[in-house]
Design a protein around this motif. Structure first.
Motif, short mmCIF file in Angstrom:
data_model
loop_
_atom_site.label_atom_id
_atom_site.label_comp_id
_atom_site.label_asym_id
_atom_site.label_seq_id
_atom_site.Cartn_x
_atom_site.Cartn_y
_atom_site.Cartn_z
N PHE A 3 -3.26 12.61 -6.30
CA PHE A 3 -3.97 11.41 -6.72
C PHE A 3 -3.31 10.92 -7.99
CE2 PHE A 3 -7.16 13.36 -4.05
CZ PHE A 3 -7.77 12.27 -3.43
N ARG A 4 -3.00 9.63 -8.04
CA ARG A 4 -2.39 9.03 -9.22
C ARG A 4 -3.24 7.84 -9.63
NH1 ARG A 4 4.05 9.03 -7.77
NH2 ARG A 4 3.95 10.17 -5.80
N TYR A 5 -3.56 7.78 -10.91
CA TYR A 5 -4.35 6.68 -11.44
C TYR A 5 -3.59 6.09 -12.62
CZ TYR A 5 -8.20 4.21 -13.79
OH TYR A 5 -8.98 3.25 -14.39
N GLY A 6 -3.32 4.78 -12.56
CA GLY A 6 -2.59 4.15 -13.65
C GLY A 6 -1.74 3.00 -13.17
N LYS A 7 -0.54 2.93 -13.72
CA LYS A 7 0.39 1.85 -13.39
C LYS A 7 1.05 2.13 -12.04
CE LYS A 7 4.49 -0.48 -15.25
NZ LYS A 7 5.46 -0.53 -16.38
N PRO A 8 1.22 1.12 -11.19
CA PRO A 8 1.89 1.33 -9.91
C PRO A 8 3.25 2.02 -10.10
CG PRO A 8 0.92 -0.85 -9.98
CD PRO A 8 0.75 -0.28 -11.35
N GLY A 9 3.50 3.02 -9.27
CA GLY A 9 4.77 3.74 -9.34
C GLY A 9 4.79 4.85 -10.37
N CYS A 60 1.38 8.55 -15.37
CA CYS A 60 0.07 8.07 -14.92
C CYS A 60 -0.97 8.31 -16.02
CB CYS A 60 -0.37 8.80 -13.66
SG CYS A 60 0.52 8.35 -12.15
N ASP A 61 -1.98 7.46 -16.05
CA ASP A 61 -3.11 7.74 -16.95
C ASP A 61 -3.71 9.09 -16.59
OD1 ASP A 61 -2.57 5.19 -17.77
OD2 ASP A 61 -4.51 4.34 -17.20
N TYR A 62 -3.79 9.35 -15.27
CA TYR A 62 -4.35 10.62 -14.77
C TYR A 62 -3.60 11.00 -13.50
CZ TYR A 62 -7.74 13.93 -12.75
OH TYR A 62 -8.34 15.03 -12.21
N TYR A 74 -2.92 16.69 3.28
CA TYR A 74 -2.14 16.29 2.12
C TYR A 74 -1.85 14.78 2.17
CZ TYR A 74 -1.26 21.29 1.40
OH TYR A 74 -1.39 22.64 1.18
N GLU A 75 -2.37 14.06 1.21
CA GLU A 75 -2.11 12.63 1.08
C GLU A 75 -1.57 12.34 -0.32
OE1 GLU A 75 -5.08 9.97 3.40
OE2 GLU A 75 -6.30 11.54 2.48
N ASP A 76 -0.95 11.20 -0.47
CA ASP A 76 -0.49 10.75 -1.78
C ASP A 76 -1.21 9.43 -2.05
OD1 ASP A 76 0.81 10.29 -4.14
OD2 ASP A 76 2.76 9.85 -3.24
N ILE A 77 -2.26 9.50 -2.85
CA ILE A 77 -3.14 8.35 -3.03
C ILE A 77 -2.98 7.76 -4.44
CG2 ILE A 77 -5.55 7.60 -3.13
CD1 ILE A 77 -6.14 9.67 -0.96
N PHE A 78 -2.72 6.47 -4.48
CA PHE A 78 -2.59 5.77 -5.76
C PHE A 78 -3.81 4.89 -6.00
CE2 PHE A 78 -1.51 1.82 -7.97
CZ PHE A 78 -1.24 2.35 -9.21
N MET A 79 -4.33 4.95 -7.21
CA MET A 79 -5.46 4.12 -7.61
C MET A 79 -5.06 3.34 -8.86
SD MET A 79 -8.56 6.88 -7.14
CE MET A 79 -7.68 8.11 -8.10
N PRO A 80 -4.99 2.02 -8.79
CA PRO A 80 -4.59 1.25 -9.98
C PRO A 80 -5.65 1.33 -11.07
CG PRO A 80 -5.32 -0.22 -8.24
CD PRO A 80 -5.28 1.15 -7.64
N SER A 81 -5.21 1.48 -12.31
CA SER A 81 -6.15 1.49 -13.42
C SER A 81 -6.67 0.07 -13.65
CB SER A 81 -5.47 2.02 -14.69
OG SER A 81 -4.36 1.22 -15.03
N ALA A 82 -7.66 -0.07 -14.52
CA ALA A 82 -8.33 -1.36 -14.72
C ALA A 82 -7.34 -2.47 -15.07
CB ALA A 82 -9.37 -1.21 -15.83
N ALA A 83 -6.30 -2.14 -15.82
CA ALA A 83 -5.33 -3.15 -16.23
C ALA A 83 -4.57 -3.74 -15.06
CB ALA A 83 -4.34 -2.54 -17.22
N TYR A 84 -4.56 -3.02 -13.93
CA TYR A 84 -3.80 -3.50 -12.76
C TYR A 84 -4.71 -3.87 -11.60
CZ TYR A 84 -0.10 -1.48 -15.51
OH TYR A 84 0.76 -1.19 -16.54
N GLN A 85 -6.01 -3.98 -11.87
CA GLN A 85 -6.97 -4.32 -10.81
C GLN A 85 -7.43 -5.77 -10.92
OE1 GLN A 85 -10.21 -1.60 -11.23
NE2 GLN A 85 -9.01 0.19 -10.69
N THR A 86 -7.02 -6.49 -11.94
CA THR A 86 -7.59 -7.80 -12.28
C THR A 86 -7.67 -8.75 -11.10
OG1 THR A 86 -6.60 -7.50 -14.45
CG2 THR A 86 -7.46 -9.69 -13.93
#
Length: 223
Positions: free
Chosen positions: A37-43, A49-51, A189-201
């Motif tokens: 799980f990745r949370y933050g900026k794309p890529g 990542c933030d987390y 096993y998955e690779d899941i990206f979640m954009p942080s608030a700055a990238y969800q606008t």
């Protein structure tokens, strides 16, 4: 008179065993040999990542890797719903001595109570570049215990990080920490990206509709 036992004369002091450097978290394994799980900026990766969290099965254990942009603590909670409360939590805490310790908590309402029974083993952690990063294993299955969930089952994962005061965790950095959209199975096993608030606008349909309406209004001009 001080008596010296001659048997120990010249006996060398034992040296501390060498400490292996913390092996960097590999993200090219995500979705293949471990789930991420990745949370933050794309890529982003485990160092940007933030987390970041990864999990993989190793025999009767699950190995977790956590990293977050903080000088305090980073944690994962296992929950039957998407809300805080009644959750099994593993946290990596940066203390005042510069060490990163793995601790076990149980969420009671909105606060975390440390539980002395800690299922973590093979613990390692590091604080570098203003990031807390750690790696540990815990058993897939444990005898029925309220504060330690059975990882054979699927749970929502709660992701959190925040500051620490004298090695004690304090409130997480953001008001609504990210949560897995679905329950997580350690067998998938998955690779899941979640954009942080700055990238969800502009990600919601409403925002896109608003942009289109404003653009049309500006192009047409006012009467």
């Amino acid at each position: 008179v001080v008596m010296i036992n001659s048997d120990y004369t010249g006996y060398p002091f034992p040296t501390a065993p060498p400490v292996d450097p913390f092996a960097k978290i590999r993200v090219d394994d995500c979705g293949k040999t471990k789930g991420c799980f990745r949370y933050g900026k794309p890529g982003c990766n485990a160092e940007t990542c933030d987390y970041f969290l990864s999990y993989r099965r190793i025999g009767a254990d699950v190995e977790f890797e956590l990293s977050a942009d903080t000088d305090g603590w980073v944690a994962v909670g296992f929950s039957s719903d998407k809300k805080m409360g009644g959750d099994d939590v593993m946290a990596c805490v940066h203390d005042d001595n510069g060490r990163v310790r793995i601790q076990h908590f149980y969420n009671v309402g909105q606060w975390a109570k440390e539980i002395q029974r800690n299922p973590a083993r093979d613990e390692e952690g590091v604080f570098e570049n203003n990031r807390v990063t750690c790696r540990f294993k815990r058993p897939v299955y444990v005898p029925r215990e309220e504060t330690i969930v059975d990882l054979h089952l699927s749970w929502y994962y709660l992701f959190a990080w925040g500051p620490a005061i004298q090695g004690s965790i304090t409130r997480h950095d953001i008001d609504s920490p990210p949560v897995s959209e679905r329950v997580v199975s350690i067998y998938k096993y998955e690779d899941i990206f979640m954009p942080s608030a700055a990238y969800q606008t502009f990600s919601s349909p409403f925002c896109l509709l608003l942009i289109v309406a404003l653009t049309f209004y500006l192009l047409m001009g006012t009467p």
